[in-house]
Design an enzyme around this catalytic site. Structure first.
Site, PDB file in Angstrom:
ATOM      1  N   PHE A 169      -6.390  21.753 -24.708  1.00 25.13           N
ATOM      2  CA  PHE A 169      -6.757  20.347 -24.797  1.00 25.13           C
ATOM      3  C   PHE A 169      -7.989  20.157 -23.921  1.00 25.13           C
ATOM      4  CE2 PHE A 169      -6.916  15.873 -23.791  1.00 25.13           C
ATOM      5  CZ  PHE A 169      -7.034  15.407 -25.087  1.00 25.13           C
ATOM      6  N   THR A 170      -8.864  19.238 -24.337  1.00 27.74           N
ATOM      7  CA  THR A 170     -10.191  19.091 -23.714  1.00 27.74           C
ATOM      8  C   THR A 170     -10.139  18.954 -22.183  1.00 27.74           C
ATOM      9  OG1 THR A 170     -10.031  16.734 -24.225  1.00 27.74           O
ATOM     10  CG2 THR A 170     -11.246  18.100 -25.789  1.00 27.74           C
TER      11      THR A 170
ATOM     12  N   ARG B 150     -12.315  15.837 -33.901  1.00 29.21           N
ATOM     13  CA  ARG B 150     -11.593  16.866 -33.153  1.00 29.21           C
ATOM     14  C   ARG B 150     -11.953  18.198 -33.793  1.00 29.21           C
ATOM     15  NH1 ARG B 150      -9.341  14.818 -28.311  1.00 29.21           N
ATOM     16  NH2 ARG B 150     -11.557  15.019 -28.206  1.00 29.21           N
TER      17      ARG B 150
ATOM     18  N   LYS C 105       0.495   7.704 -23.424  1.00 30.19           N
ATOM     19  CA  LYS C 105       0.943   8.030 -24.788  1.00 30.19           C
ATOM     20  C   LYS C 105       2.443   7.710 -24.881  1.00 30.19           C
ATOM     21  CE  LYS C 105      -2.996  10.534 -24.385  1.00 30.19           C
ATOM     22  NZ  LYS C 105      -3.795  10.576 -23.143  1.00 30.19           N
TER      23      LYS C 105
ATOM     24  N   TYR D   8       0.827  -1.211   0.000  1.00 30.17           N
ATOM     25  CA  TYR D   8       0.000   0.000   0.000  1.00 30.17           C
ATOM     26  C   TYR D   8       0.860   1.259   0.000  1.00 30.17           C
ATOM     27  CZ  TYR D   8      -3.813   3.192   0.747  1.00 30.17           C
ATOM     28  OH  TYR D   8      -4.708   4.207   0.577  1.00 30.17           O
TER      29      TYR D   8
ATOM     30  N   ASP E 184       2.722  20.284 -20.623  1.00 31.98           N
ATOM     31  CA  ASP E 184       1.968  19.045 -20.786  1.00 31.98           C
ATOM     32  C   ASP E 184       2.917  18.134 -21.555  1.00 31.98           C
ATOM     33  OD1 ASP E 184       0.491  16.921 -21.703  1.00 31.98           O
ATOM     34  OD2 ASP E 184      -1.344  18.076 -21.959  1.00 31.98           O
TER      35      ASP E 184
ATOM     36  N   PHE F 217     -17.998  15.324 -26.179  1.00 36.48           N
ATOM     37  CA  PHE F 217     -17.627  14.424 -27.271  1.00 36.48           C
ATOM     38  C   PHE F 217     -17.561  12.964 -26.843  1.00 36.48           C
ATOM     39  CE2 PHE F 217     -13.304  13.814 -25.743  1.00 36.48           C
ATOM     40  CZ  PHE F 217     -13.110  14.951 -24.977  1.00 36.48           C
TER      41      PHE F 217
END
Ligand code: PM9
Length: 464
Positions: A130-131, A388, A264, A78, A221, A455
């Site tokens: 970015f969303t 997009r 990614k 943990y 980012d 979306f």
């Protein structure tokens, strides 16, 4: 004309395939039924109904034998997992940051950063939105301002480093609003919604200099950091002889912190993190991570997932891998251009974006051309892509009016180490056939519109 045997232009896969997953083929009749049932939203299709799944490169990567071996040495304690210590070491070495806060994925890190670093009414300039990033900034009282260079909004323009911040726009914002009213600058490497466009090292250096002068922090980012580094190596003067690792180290020396979706360029299926230099911000982040994610030594990730991410980050820096990755994406772009199909130029790092404005020039933006085109591509060849454009852009939080982004696109996103060049040939052929009868593509209207990040789960029907 594309020379598919030119290994310099299109390198062969720098890996052997050890495990495979059978792809199901679905008849056109069944595809029509499937997209109707999904409300013309490709997010709502069943994965097994997709022949080639280019919805996203997020979490859809194939892990290496070393990563799978790493899964077996997961320390699922943990607290104080040894896999956390390994991930922390890798993040410090690769990016040069002092502190690591693991999160379940990128938006977990965005949630924490936005909560600790934005005060109500502060501005958050960024190189295009970015969303999920903008959602968290606005949810925490921030006002997003797009300071990307104008060229990024012009799909047909083929110039390098379209992801750069326009320094004049940023300086003007600082002068007008005052440095104290800027929460931080959010710099994405690469810029997803601009078409996976990179940021140059020169631009990162200049943004850092400008912000340091005003005491403003720069948060990256880092989601597609390795792809960005490859573009620098390939196209920016002075970087050809540097390794991807060296380029990444320099890129992040100009940042105060970063959010990262490991799904990614981390080449894993789940995971993310927030990395910071500032001790005080780190203290606040640690207090919040236990509320939203888990203990500061796992932040929503299993020990095995932290191990796989640590290994994936290292693999993404291998020069042969990243060159192949970026050039495989470019191959699809070249094939589409060969057929005269309009795309965002130049090809980005993770995806090819079809320019739905030109592809569906018989539809207005209010008829959701990119949404309609994504649905039509699925029906045509069983290829799943993602809208997009106006649907992803959502509504203004204050006025409730639709945002009207200049870029109205369909993203054909290439998962890492999953599909071969031949699969991409099929994608290109599918787009070609559809392009030949593009005027048959009908516009769409909402039958269900969610309040946030619409979306993902919205539903549509054809406009008569
Ligand atoms: N990007 C993508 O498909 C997955 C979900 S949104 C459709 O492109 C950037 C640049 C991203 C991103 C996710 C996130 C959020 C942050 N920044 O999905 O929460 O492209 O891990 O990351 C998606 P998570």
């Amino acid at each position: 004309m594309v020379d598919i045997f030119d290994l310099k232009q299109y390198p062969a896969e720098p890996f052997k395939i050890k495990s495979v997953e059978t792809i199901k083929t679905v008849t056109k009749e069944d595809r029509i039924k499937a997209i109707e049932e999904a409300g013309y939203n490709t997010f709502l299709l069943k994965s097994e109904d997709c022949y080639i799944d280019l919805l996203t490169d997020s979490g859809t990567n194939a892990m290496s034998d070393k990563q799978w071996a790493g899964i077996m040495v997961g320390d699922e304690a943990y607290a104080g997992s040894k896999n956390f210590l390994k991930l922390e070491k890798v993040v410090k070495e690769v990016f040069g940051f002092k502190h690591l806060v693991p999160t379940h994925q990128g938006r977990g890190a965005e949630n924490i950063l936005s909560s600790i670093a934005i005060k109500e009414g502060q501005y958050v300039p960024g190189n295009m939105y970015f969303t999920t990033t903008r959602y968290h900034q606005e949810h925490n009282g921030g006002i997003f301002v797009d300071v990307i260079r104008d060229e990024a909004h012009d799909a047909a323009l083929d110039v390098p480093f379209k992801g750069n911040i326009d320094l004049n726009k940023l300086e003007k914002l600082i002068d007008e609003k005052g440095a104290e009213n800027i929460a931080y600058v959010c710099l994405a490497v690469t810029v997803n919604l601009a078409g996976g466009q990179p940021v140059s090292m020169k631009n990162m250096r200049e943004v850092h200099e400008l912000c340091s002068k005003h005491g403003i922090k720069v948060m990256y980012d880092a989601t597609r950091f390795a792809e960005n580094a490859y573009f620098i190596k390939e196209q920016e003067e002075g970087y050809q002889d540097k390794s991807i690792r060296e380029i990444v180290k320099e890129m992040f020396s100009y940042a105060d912190g970063a959010t990262m979706s490991g799904k990614k360029d981390g080449i894993v299926n789940i995971g993310g993190f927030l990395a910071l230099n500032d001790d005080e911000l780190f203290g606040k982040a640690k207090e919040l991570v236990v509320v939203y994610e888990g203990m500061p030594s796992y932040g929503g990730m299993a020990g095995r997932d932290m191990e796989a991410l640590a290994i994936g980050l290292e693999e993404s820096l291998q020069d042969s891998y990243i060159e192949y990755r970026v050039k495989q994406v470019r191959y699809l772009g070249d094939r589409l251009k060969e057929y005269g199909i309009p795309i965002i130029e130049p090809a980005g790092g993770h995806a090819i974006f079809l320019d739905a404005r030109r592809f569906c020039d018989h539809l207005t933006q209010d008829e959701f051309p990119a949404q309609a085109l994504a649905a039509a591509i699925y029906v045509e060849g069983g290829v799943r892509s993602m809208e997009r454009g106006i649907v992803s852009a959502g509504r203004d939080v204050k006025t409730g009016e639709n945002h009207y982004p200049k870029l109205e696109t369909v993203r054909l996103t290439i998962p890492r180490r999953v599909y071969t060049y031949k699969h991409l040939d099929i994608v290109a052929e599918t787009c070609k056939h559809l392009y030949e009868h593009r005027k048959d593509i009908k516009g769409l209207k909402f039958t269900y519109e969610p309040a946030q990040l619409r979306f993902f789960t919205a539903r549509f029907e054809h406009i008569d």
